[in-house]
Design an enzyme around this catalytic site. Structure first.
Site, mmCIF file in Angstrom:
data_model
loop_
_atom_site.group_PDB
_atom_site.id
_atom_site.type_symbol
_atom_site.label_atom_id
_atom_site.label_comp_id
_atom_site.label_asym_id
_atom_site.label_seq_id
_atom_site.Cartn_x
_atom_site.Cartn_y
_atom_site.Cartn_z
ATOM 1 C CG HIS A 32 72.138 50.441 44.115
ATOM 2 N ND1 HIS A 32 71.590 50.963 43.349
ATOM 3 C CD2 HIS A 32 73.606 50.982 43.874
ATOM 4 C CE1 HIS A 32 72.200 51.587 42.234
ATOM 5 N NE2 HIS A 32 73.551 51.765 42.834
ATOM 6 C CG HIS A 49 15.815 34.135 31.284
ATOM 7 N ND1 HIS A 49 16.572 34.321 32.288
ATOM 8 C CD2 HIS A 49 16.038 32.732 30.855
ATOM 9 C CE1 HIS A 49 17.274 33.246 32.695
ATOM 10 N NE2 HIS A 49 16.661 32.427 31.710
#
EC number: 4.2.1.59
Length: 465
Positions: free
Chosen positions: A289, A367
Site C-alpha cells: 500500500h 473578410h
C-alpha cells in the site's frame, strides 16, 4: 477496450459488514453521482456528514490498508471498494458509510462488484478524462526491493509479481490484459497475511474484525499446539488447525496464485487515488500500500504537469457526445449560421464543442479575402451556440425553446483564427439558471493557445410563450 464515456450506477445499493481492523459493524451505500463527480466517501455517522475525496493526497495511513482523511473525517481499508469501482469502470459514485472503515466482507472485492452490478451502470453524457502515459514512469523503494512502472499503452493492463522469501508462498505472478478481466479473474481474490504477523497485528489494534472467513493465513513454519490455542483465542474460535500444508484451518485457495492476484487487486484500488482513469501498462514487483500510494502520487504529479488549466481536452479519434446531426436537431440554426460541428463534453454546468475552420468558409470571401481571418463576432457566435446547447440541456424538451443573446462582457481576442485551425470552445455557467436567464464564461482555444474569452448572458424562452 476501455469505456469511452463516464459511468455511474443506476440506483443506490447497500451492503453491511465488519471492518477488518476496527471490528466495527458498518453499513456502506453506493449512490449515483453526476459526471465529473469522481469517487468520494461520506461519513454519514459524523456531524455534517463530511465528504472525503478518493485522492492520494488525502492518504494518512498505509499500515495494512489504505486510509484517507479530509476535514477531520477518515475512512480506512478503502482499496477493495475502489478496486471494484475501477474494475467495473465506474467513474462517478458517492460511497456513504456509517462507520470508520469499509467492511472487509470476504476479504476481496467480489461482494462490492456483485452489488454494483446489481445496481446497473449508466452511461453519462461526458467523456472519460484518461491520463495516457506518454513516457515511462518509475518508482523504486530500495529497502523493500519494490519497483513499480507505468509504460505507454493505449489500454489498461496490470502485471504483479510477489516474493516474500517464503518457502510456502514462493514467487508468484498475476496479470490482466483487459480491465474487463477484473471481475472474473481478480475480484474474488482474498487478502492474506502470514501466521507470524497475526500476534503483531492484534497487539497493534489491527484485525479486530479478522476472521478465518475473510483472510487467508499462510503458515510458513512449524507451529506448536499451544500457539494454535492462542491464535484461536485471538480470533474467537474454539479451535484452529493447519489441516493443509501452508494454509491455516484448511482454507481452500480460489486460485493457486491467489495472493498475487490479491496484490493486483490492491494496486488497482490504490492507483484509483491518482484521480483519473489510466491508459498504461502497470508493472509492479513486490508492491504494498505504501508503494502503491507513492506511485499514485507520482502519477497525479505527471497528470498535473501535462494538463493546461482550464483548457478543454479534445481527442478527435473519440466519438462526440453530440455529432452534427444531434447539434442540428437541438439548435434552430442552419447554413450559413450553424457554426459548430460537434459537442465533446456536456453536463449540467459545462459544455465543450468544436468548430473546424476551413478555407472555404463563406465569410472568408468578404473578410480579408487576401488575408483570411475568422471574424471575432463569429467566434462569439460559435461560442454562443455551444453555450446554447448547455442552456437547452437543462430542459427536457429543448426543441420547444429558443435561446437569445442578452449581453456580452469583457471579450478579449488574443490570437487570430485562420483557415485550418480547430477551435475548441468551453462554456461554464457562472450561477444556476434563474427565471430563464443564464450567465456563463466562454473560452476558445486553438491547440494550447487561448484565442478568445469573455462572458455571455442569454435567455431561454418557450416557442409557444
Amino acid at each position: 477496450m476501455l469505456n469511452i464515456k463516464q459511468q455511474t450506477i443506476q440506483k443506490s445499493v447497500a451492503l453491511s459488514g465488519v471492518g477488518l481492523h476496527s471490528g466495527v459493524q458498518t453499513n456502506i451505500t453506493f449512490v449515483p453521482a453526476k459526471p465529473n463527480h469522481g469517487i468520494k466517501f461520506q461519513r454519514i455517522d459524523l456531524p455534517g456528514s463530511p465528504i472525503i475525496e478518493a485522492d492520494c493526497d488525502n492518504v494518512v495511513d498505509v499500515s495494512r490498508g489504505t486510509t484517507i482523511e479530509q476535514s477531520g473525517a477518515r475512512v480506512s481499508t478503502i482499496e477493495h471498494t475502489l478496486a471494484a469501482c475501477t474494475g467495473l469502470e465506474i467513474d462517478n459514485v458517492l460511497i456513504q458509510l456509517d462507520g470508520p472503515e469499509c467492511p472487509i466482507m470476504d476479504g476481496s472485492s467480489i461482494e462490492f462488484v456483485d452489488v454494483l452490478k446489481a445496481a446497473g451502470t449508466e452511461e453519462q453524457n461526458a467523456l472519460r478524462d484518461f491520463f495516457e502515459v506518454q513516457e515511462p514512469l518509475f518508482y523504486r523503494e530500495a529497502a523493500r526491493n519494490v519497483e513499480i512502472a507505468a509504460l505507454p499503452l493505449d489500454d489498461y493492463r496490470v502485471t504483479v509479481m510477489i516474493d516474500y522469501n517464503s518457502p510456502v508462498l514462493g514467487s508468484q505472478h498475476a496479470s490482466i490484459t483487459d480491465i474487463r478481466q477484473f471481475e472474473k479473474e481478480i475480484a474474488s481474490c482474498r487478502t492474506f497475511c502470514f501466521l507470524h504477523e497475526l500476534e503483531m497485528l492484534y497487539k497493534n489494534n489491527l484485525i479486530r474484525g479478522g476472521d478465518l472467513n475473510n483472510a487467508i493465513v499462510i503458515v510458513d513454519r512449524v507451529v506448536q499446539e499451544n500457539e494454535l490455542e492462542n491464535i484461536a483465542k485471538m480470533l474467537g474460535k474454539p479451535k484452529v488447525a493447519v489441516k493443509q500444508e501452508g494454509i491455516l484451518n484448511n482454507i481452500e485457495l480460489r486460485y493457486k496464485n491467489e495472493p498475487a492476484r490479491h496484490k493486483l487487486l490492491d494496486i488497482v484500488g490504490d492507483l484509483t487515488l491518482a484521480g483519473r482513469p489510466l491508459k498504461a501498462q502497470i508493472l509492479a514487483a513486490r508492491p504494498g500500500h505504501a508503494a502503491n500510494v507513492a506511485f499514485a502520487k507520482k502519477l497525479k504529479k505527471a497528470m498535473q504537469e501535462s494538463d493546461k488549466k482550464g483548457r478543454p481536452k479534445y481527442n478527435p479519434s473519440l466519438p462526440p457526445v453530440m455529432d452534427i446531426n444531434k447539434v442540428a436537431a437541438t439548435l434552430p440554426h442552419r447554413y450559413p449560421f450553424l457554426l459548430i460541428d460537434k459537442i465533446i463534453y456536456l453536463d449540467n454546468e459545462s459544455v465543450s464543442g468544436v468548430k473546424n475552420v476551413t478555407a472555404n468558409e463563406y465569410f472568408f470571401q468578404g473578410h480579408f479575402p487576401g488575408n483570411p481571418v475568422m471574424p471575432g463576432v463569429l467566434q462569439i457566435e460559435a461560442m454562443a451556440q455551444i453555450g446554447g446547447i448547455l442552456v437547452l440541456n437543462t430542459v427536457p424538451d429543448p426543441e420547444n425553446y429558443w435561446t437569445y443573446f442578452l449581453g456580452i462582457e469583457n471579450f478579449r481576442f488574443r490570437k487570430m483564427v485562420l483557415p485550418g485551425d480547430t477551435l475548441v470552445i468551453q462554456c461554464d455557467l457562472l450561477a444556476p439558471i434563474k427565471r430563464g436567464i443564464a450567465k456563463m464564461t466562454g473560452r476558445a482555444y486553438v491547440g494550447n493557445t487561448l484565442v478568445c474569452e469573455g462572458t455571455m448572458t442569454a435567455s431561454i424562452v418557450r416557442k409557444d410563450a
